[in-house]
Design an enzyme around this catalytic site. Structure first.
Site, PDB file in Angstrom:
ATOM      1  N   LYS A  19     -11.134 -24.523  68.794  1.00 20.65           N
ATOM      2  CA  LYS A  19     -10.310 -24.061  69.915  1.00 20.65           C
ATOM      3  C   LYS A  19     -11.141 -24.131  71.198  1.00 20.65           C
ATOM      4  O   LYS A  19     -11.506 -25.230  71.609  1.00 20.65           O
ATOM      5  CB  LYS A  19      -9.759 -22.677  69.607  1.00 20.65           C
ATOM      6  CG  LYS A  19      -8.726 -22.770  68.466  1.00 20.65           C
ATOM      7  CD  LYS A  19      -8.243 -21.451  67.937  1.00 20.65           C
ATOM      8  CE  LYS A  19      -7.197 -21.691  66.839  1.00 20.65           C
ATOM      9  NZ  LYS A  19      -7.019 -20.545  65.964  1.00 20.65           N
ATOM     10  N   PHE A  66      -2.131 -13.676  62.976  1.00 23.75           N
ATOM     11  CA  PHE A  66      -1.891 -15.048  62.550  1.00 23.75           C
ATOM     12  C   PHE A  66      -1.612 -15.031  61.047  1.00 23.75           C
ATOM     13  O   PHE A  66      -2.331 -14.382  60.282  1.00 23.75           O
ATOM     14  CB  PHE A  66      -3.152 -15.863  62.866  1.00 23.75           C
ATOM     15  CG  PHE A  66      -2.970 -17.343  62.821  1.00 23.75           C
ATOM     16  CD1 PHE A  66      -2.332 -18.014  63.855  1.00 23.75           C
ATOM     17  CD2 PHE A  66      -3.459 -18.083  61.758  1.00 23.75           C
ATOM     18  CE1 PHE A  66      -2.181 -19.394  63.824  1.00 23.75           C
ATOM     19  CE2 PHE A  66      -3.317 -19.463  61.718  1.00 23.75           C
ATOM     20  CZ  PHE A  66      -2.675 -20.123  62.758  1.00 23.75           C
ATOM     21  N   ASP A  79     -11.556 -11.084  63.999  1.00 21.07           N
ATOM     22  CA  ASP A  79     -11.282 -12.516  64.068  1.00 21.07           C
ATOM     23  C   ASP A  79     -11.314 -12.910  65.546  1.00 21.07           C
ATOM     24  O   ASP A  79     -10.490 -12.444  66.341  1.00 21.07           O
ATOM     25  CB  ASP A  79      -9.906 -12.802  63.439  1.00 21.07           C
ATOM     26  CG  ASP A  79      -9.580 -14.293  63.450  1.00 21.07           C
ATOM     27  OD1 ASP A  79     -10.104 -15.020  64.319  1.00 21.07           O
ATOM     28  OD2 ASP A  79      -8.774 -14.716  62.599  1.00 21.07           O
ATOM     29  N   ARG A  84       3.304 -21.243  75.603  1.00 18.22           N
ATOM     30  CA  ARG A  84       1.924 -20.752  75.665  1.00 18.22           C
ATOM     31  C   ARG A  84       1.056 -21.742  76.440  1.00 18.22           C
ATOM     32  O   ARG A  84       1.087 -22.943  76.194  1.00 18.22           O
ATOM     33  CB  ARG A  84       1.426 -20.607  74.228  1.00 18.22           C
ATOM     34  CG  ARG A  84       0.118 -19.905  74.079  1.00 18.22           C
ATOM     35  CD  ARG A  84      -0.186 -19.671  72.603  1.00 18.22           C
ATOM     36  NE  ARG A  84      -0.582 -20.907  71.925  1.00 18.22           N
ATOM     37  CZ  ARG A  84      -1.366 -20.954  70.854  1.00 18.22           C
ATOM     38  NH1 ARG A  84      -1.823 -19.823  70.322  1.00 18.22           N
ATOM     39  NH2 ARG A  84      -1.669 -22.091  70.279  1.00 18.22           N
TER      40      ARG A  84
HETATM   41  C1  LIG Z   1      -6.455 -20.822  64.658  1.00 24.24           C
HETATM   42  C2  LIG Z   1      -6.467 -19.624  63.813  1.00 24.24           C
HETATM   43  C3  LIG Z   1      -6.681 -19.722  62.446  1.00 24.24           C
HETATM   44  C4  LIG Z   1      -6.820 -21.085  61.819  1.00 24.24           C
HETATM   45  O1  LIG Z   1      -7.603 -21.107  60.708  1.00 24.24           O
HETATM   46  P1  LIG Z   1      -8.124 -22.402  59.981  1.00 24.24           P
HETATM   47  O2  LIG Z   1      -8.356 -21.904  58.627  1.00 24.24           O
HETATM   48  O3  LIG Z   1      -9.385 -22.826  60.692  1.00 24.24           O
HETATM   49  O4  LIG Z   1      -7.097 -23.474  60.045  1.00 24.24           O
HETATM   50  C5  LIG Z   1      -6.735 -18.554  61.711  1.00 24.24           C
HETATM   51  N1  LIG Z   1      -6.571 -17.344  62.287  1.00 24.24           N
HETATM   52  C6  LIG Z   1      -6.356 -17.226  63.609  1.00 24.24           C
HETATM   53  C7  LIG Z   1      -6.188 -15.874  64.220  1.00 24.24           C
HETATM   54  C8  LIG Z   1      -6.277 -18.354  64.404  1.00 24.24           C
HETATM   55  O5  LIG Z   1      -6.032 -18.240  65.703  1.00 24.24           O
END
Ligand SMILES: *Cc1c(COP(=O)(O)O)cnc(C)c1O
Length: 410
Positions: free
Chosen positions: A222, A125, A196, A369
């Site tokens: 989520k 991400f 993560d 998705r």
């Molecule tokens: C959803 C997601 C985020 C989002 O982060 P926020 O800082 O809470 O907006 C970050 N990394 C991953 C892998 C995600 O899936």
């Protein structure tokens, strides 16, 4: 061919079916986006109402003590700990995910001062990579962030690697990585492992103690259904607590915040990773949302999740043969709780489905998705969703001009 009646029978035999009643879903909506924003539950709503009407309205500032607000980052963390296989005092709820990652990355890099490489996944991400690069650039020594093809990880594990940060379930493809073997390989190279769990927490069983994970973080909004912008959480293995320092210290991570001294003395344990005032309304929503998880187990949720995603994949193959590439692994051990389909018209396909009451999402460049949250989805929902998809494809509804304009949130 699987029929709708078959799916109805599966629902009748589903021990988790009663949990759906906890969720405030629209009767005609099929919600396949709980991996992006989980729905509101009765318990989350009630918990926030109690915070508003009792704790805030009546208790006012006294509630920091009387309603346990001060301890909420840790008390909600303790409830969350059971979902990731952590000890009750080893999880803190605070910030949002990118900020929590920043703290863990910064702290972890200091624990390997002689090493100069942070490895992450080129498919990660984007926010994780941005924050890793920013923190590495401020590490006080040169640290290279290497975003690799994760299948080549073994080739990169030299004795110069300080930290490996990977997302356990790939947000695009839904592939689940092997927590145990990857953590072990990273440790064998003398490096530290940060996972993560954004797309894992509340969706797949996790065992941070069994896998000997150093650090982990995940998302509250989520699969945990904590509400938009819900707090994230962080896990630090007991061996690193009181060793790692929070690079973003604030008064609420201080051992004695109300001494108002200018010398920073970190609190013991996970509390030192609280920086500033906890967002109590948001924490309350997440606290309430966790009630429903207490009525089941991650193993039970996992079995149903796999049955739902198996059903979806089978129906897509039976009824839409050759039209989509199923990107998500068939192998259960390598699958999260979502199914991603590849198609050149995915954006329009998702828009057409949303117009029909089936909410999934689009991930650039060509992924449709679908998240399958076992707490509230029925097997007939999967059947009906595929029914809609069949019609969208048969009528080429994705070509409709109103579906070609891209919204800011996809
Ligand atoms: C959803 C997601 C985020 C989002 O982060 P926020 O800082 O809470 O907006 C970050 N990394 C991953 C892998 C995600 O899936």
């Amino acid at each position: 061919m699987i029929t709708r009646d078959d799916c109805q029978l599966m629902d009748e035999g589903d021990a988790l079916a009663p949990l759906r009643a906890s969720f405030l879903l629209q009767p005609d909506e099929i919600y396949l986006d709980g991996n992006s924003l989980g729905p509101l539950s009765v318990e989350a709503k009630q918990r926030v109402e109690t915070t508003l009407n009792e704790e805030w309205a009546k208790g006012l500032v006294r509630s920091w003590n009387a309603a346990g607000w001060m301890d909420q980052p840790l008390s909600v963390g303790a409830r969350l700990a059971t979902l990731i296989g952590a000890g009750a005092s080893d999880v803190v709820c605070a910030d949002t995910l990118t900020f929590m990652l920043a703290k863990l990355i910064g702290g972890a890099l200091e624990l390997r001062p002689d090493r100069h490489v942070l490895i992450t996944d080129a498919a990660n991400f984007h926010s994780d990579v941005y924050i890793a690069e920013a923190i590495a650039a401020r590490a006080g020594r040169p640290v290279e962030v290497r975003a690799i093809d994760r299948s080549t990880l073994a080739d990169h594990l030299s004795d110069d690697v300080a930290l490996v940060m990977l997302t356990h379930v790939d947000f695009r493809t839904g592939e689940q990585l092997d927590l145990f073997s990857i953590t072990a390989a990273v440790h064998a190279a003398g490096a530290l492992m940060l996972w993560d769990f954004a797309h894992s927490t509340g969706a797949v069983p996790l065992d941070v103690v069994g896998a000997d994970v150093d650090f982990a973080a995940g998302c509250g909004y989520k699969y945990l259904n904590g509400g938009p912008g819900a707090p994230a959480y962080g896990y630090i293995a007991p061996r690193w607590q009181n060793v790692i320092t929070n690079p973003l210290p604030g008064w609420l991570g201080h051992a004695r915040p109300f001494d108002f001294t200018l010398d920073y003395v970190p609190a013991l344990g996970m509390r030192s990773f609280v920086t500033s005032s906890p967002s109590i309304l948001a924490l309350s929503a997440l606290d309430g949302a966790l009630d429903v998880f207490a009525r089941t187990s991650m193993d039970q949720l996992r079995s149903k999740s796999l049955a739902l995603t198996d059903l979806f994949i089978t129906l897509v193959e039976e009824r839409l043969e050759g039209q989509f590439e199923v990107v998500t692994p068939r192998d259960h051990a390598r699958r999260g709780s979502q199914v991603s389909l590849r198609h050149g018209e995915s954006y329009g396909i998702i828009q057409a489905l949303i117009a029909r009451g089936v909410t999934g999402d689009f991930r650039d460049p060509d992924i449709a998705r679908f998240g399958f949250a076992p707490l509230y989805l029925r097997f007939v929902d999967v059947y009906d969703a595929v029914d809609h998809l069949v019609e969208v494809m048969a009528n080429a509804e994705y070509r409709h001009e109103s579906f070609t304009h891209r919204n800011p949130v996809t």
